[in-house]
Design a protein around this motif. Structure first.
Motif, PDB file in Angstrom:
ATOM      1  N   LEU A 194       0.829  -1.207   0.000  1.00 34.36           N
ATOM      2  CA  LEU A 194       0.000   0.000   0.000  1.00 34.36           C
ATOM      3  C   LEU A 194       0.866   1.260   0.000  1.00 34.36           C
ATOM      4  O   LEU A 194       0.534   2.246  -0.665  1.00 34.36           O
ATOM      5  N   ARG A 195       1.974   1.214   0.731  1.00 36.26           N
ATOM      6  CA  ARG A 195       2.884   2.369   0.741  1.00 36.26           C
ATOM      7  C   ARG A 195       3.484   2.605  -0.637  1.00 36.26           C
ATOM      8  O   ARG A 195       3.650   3.751  -1.077  1.00 36.26           O
ATOM      9  N   GLU A 196       3.836   1.504  -1.316  1.00 35.76           N
ATOM     10  CA  GLU A 196       4.399   1.635  -2.658  1.00 35.76           C
ATOM     11  C   GLU A 196       3.365   2.249  -3.606  1.00 35.76           C
ATOM     12  O   GLU A 196       3.704   3.117  -4.428  1.00 35.76           O
ATOM     13  N   MET A 197       2.111   1.808  -3.484  1.00 37.29           N
ATOM     14  CA  MET A 197       1.063   2.380  -4.329  1.00 37.29           C
ATOM     15  C   MET A 197       0.864   3.859  -4.022  1.00 37.29           C
ATOM     16  O   MET A 197       0.624   4.666  -4.930  1.00 37.29           O
ATOM     17  N   TYR A 198       0.976   4.212  -2.732  1.00 34.89           N
ATOM     18  CA  TYR A 198       0.837   5.618  -2.352  1.00 34.89           C
ATOM     19  C   TYR A 198       1.978   6.452  -2.938  1.00 34.89           C
ATOM     20  O   TYR A 198       1.751   7.555  -3.464  1.00 34.89           O
ATOM     21  N   GLU A 199       3.220   5.946  -2.851  1.00 30.57           N
ATOM     22  CA  GLU A 199       4.364   6.682  -3.375  1.00 30.57           C
ATOM     23  C   GLU A 199       4.247   6.897  -4.879  1.00 30.57           C
ATOM     24  O   GLU A 199       4.687   7.922  -5.414  1.00 30.57           O
ATOM     25  N   ILE A 200       3.641   5.934  -5.567  1.00 32.48           N
ATOM     26  CA  ILE A 200       3.424   6.087  -7.022  1.00 32.48           C
ATOM     27  C   ILE A 200       2.335   7.123  -7.284  1.00 32.48           C
ATOM     28  O   ILE A 200       2.451   7.970  -8.181  1.00 32.48           O
ATOM     29  N   ALA A 201       1.273   7.059  -6.439  1.00 28.16           N
ATOM     30  CA  ALA A 201       0.131   7.951  -6.669  1.00 28.16           C
ATOM     31  C   ALA A 201       0.500   9.409  -6.457  1.00 28.16           C
ATOM     32  O   ALA A 201       0.000  10.299  -7.178  1.00 28.16           O
ATOM     33  N   VAL A 202       1.370   9.690  -5.478  1.00 25.25           N
ATOM     34  CA  VAL A 202       1.710  11.093  -5.200  1.00 25.25           C
ATOM     35  C   VAL A 202       2.694  11.649  -6.223  1.00 25.25           C
ATOM     36  O   VAL A 202       3.033  12.837  -6.163  1.00 25.25           O
ATOM     37  N   ARG A 203       3.140  10.827  -7.151  1.00 23.70           N
ATOM     38  CA  ARG A 203       4.066  11.282  -8.196  1.00 23.70           C
ATOM     39  C   ARG A 203       3.381  11.251  -9.571  1.00 23.70           C
ATOM     40  O   ARG A 203       3.973  10.854 -10.565  1.00 23.70           O
ATOM     41  N   ASP A 204       2.136  11.668  -9.588  1.00 21.01           N
ATOM     42  CA  ASP A 204       1.387  11.678 -10.855  1.00 21.01           C
ATOM     43  C   ASP A 204       2.104  12.495 -11.917  1.00 21.01           C
ATOM     44  O   ASP A 204       2.129  12.132 -13.099  1.00 21.01           O
ATOM     45  N   GLY A 205       2.696  13.595 -11.508  1.00 23.75           N
ATOM     46  CA  GLY A 205       3.382  14.443 -12.483  1.00 23.75           C
ATOM     47  C   GLY A 205       4.583  13.764 -13.088  1.00 23.75           C
ATOM     48  O   GLY A 205       4.921  13.978 -14.257  1.00 23.75           O
ATOM     49  N   ALA A 206       5.227  12.908 -12.304  1.00 24.35           N
ATOM     50  CA  ALA A 206       6.436  12.244 -12.796  1.00 24.35           C
ATOM     51  C   ALA A 206       6.119  11.155 -13.810  1.00 24.35           C
ATOM     52  O   ALA A 206       6.970  10.793 -14.618  1.00 24.35           O
TER      53      ALA A 206
END
Length: 215
Positions: free
Chosen positions: A127-139
């Motif tokens: 879940l943390r990995e999914m969160y880290e991906i989600a907060v980098r939408d711009g990247a």
């Protein structure tokens, strides 16, 4: 008294007790708990391997080893063990059998707890990995129409991943990485640093290979 090395405060009487072998363990256990009896070893010259209780000694050694493992995990969790188990022991049956059964039961409970904790830690990390991906939408914004693979990998293998991705694609990939600030706790209790990574490629045939080396 000179042989025993004990200082007695009152006279003692020596008894020879004849009992059944099946009952001696229980009788000696209760007599010993009274704390007013001294047992005399009539086979003091025998080695440990010649004594009839050698198998029981080996069982005690094994139980001690298993108890130490349980104690280490309890201390790691901040749990203080209690040592007064007299009220938990049955008055019937062999105390060693009771202790062995109790330890086996606690070991199974501990294994179930550890499996549940490991599974919970894996899900938490996912879940943390999914969160880290989600907060980098711009990247991960894709305006070029290229195919891409997004995920997280251990920071220590980022360079190796980049070299392998470059090799299998013959240079037709573009990577972007970002180190995640907070470390991840692995099921084994160790902390691991991970990085966000996104790989762009012009061919969708490379996607399965890129996912495989990322695993």
């Amino acid at each position: 008294e000179a042989c025993s090395g004990l200082l007695r405060s009152e006279s003692m009487t020596k008894y020879d007790i004849v009992m059944q072998r099946d009952a001696c363990h229980s009788i000696l256990y209760h007599v010993g708990r009274v704390g007013k009896a001294q047992f005399i070893d009539l086979r003091a010259g025998d080695t440990a391997f010649m004594r009839p209780f050698t198998a029981s000694v080996r069982r005690c050694d094994d139980l001690e080893r298993r108890l130490k493992l349980i104690l280490e995990q309890m201390k790691a969790c901040g749990i203080e063990p209690h040592t007064d188990i007299a009220g938990e022991m049955s008055t019937t049956g062999h105390p060693l059998d009771q202790l062995e059964n109790a330890i086996e039961k606690k070991e199974e409970e501990l294994r179930q707890i550890n499996r549940a904790l490991d599974s919970l830690q894996v899900q938490t990390n996912r879940l943390r990995e999914m969160y880290e991906i989600a907060v980098r939408d711009g990247a991960v914004e894709n305006t070029s129409g290229a195919y891409m693979v997004v995920g997280t990998i251990p920071t220590s293998v980022v360079d190796n991943f980049a070299r392998m991705a470059y090799r299998i694609s013959r240079g037709n990939v573009f990577l972007r990485t970002d180190t995640i600030a907070e470390d991840f706790e692995e099921p084994n209790g160790q902390m691991a640093k991970k990085s966000f990574i996104v790989v762009y490629t012009p061919s969708n045939r490379l996607l399965p290979k890129l996912k495989k080396i990322g695993e």
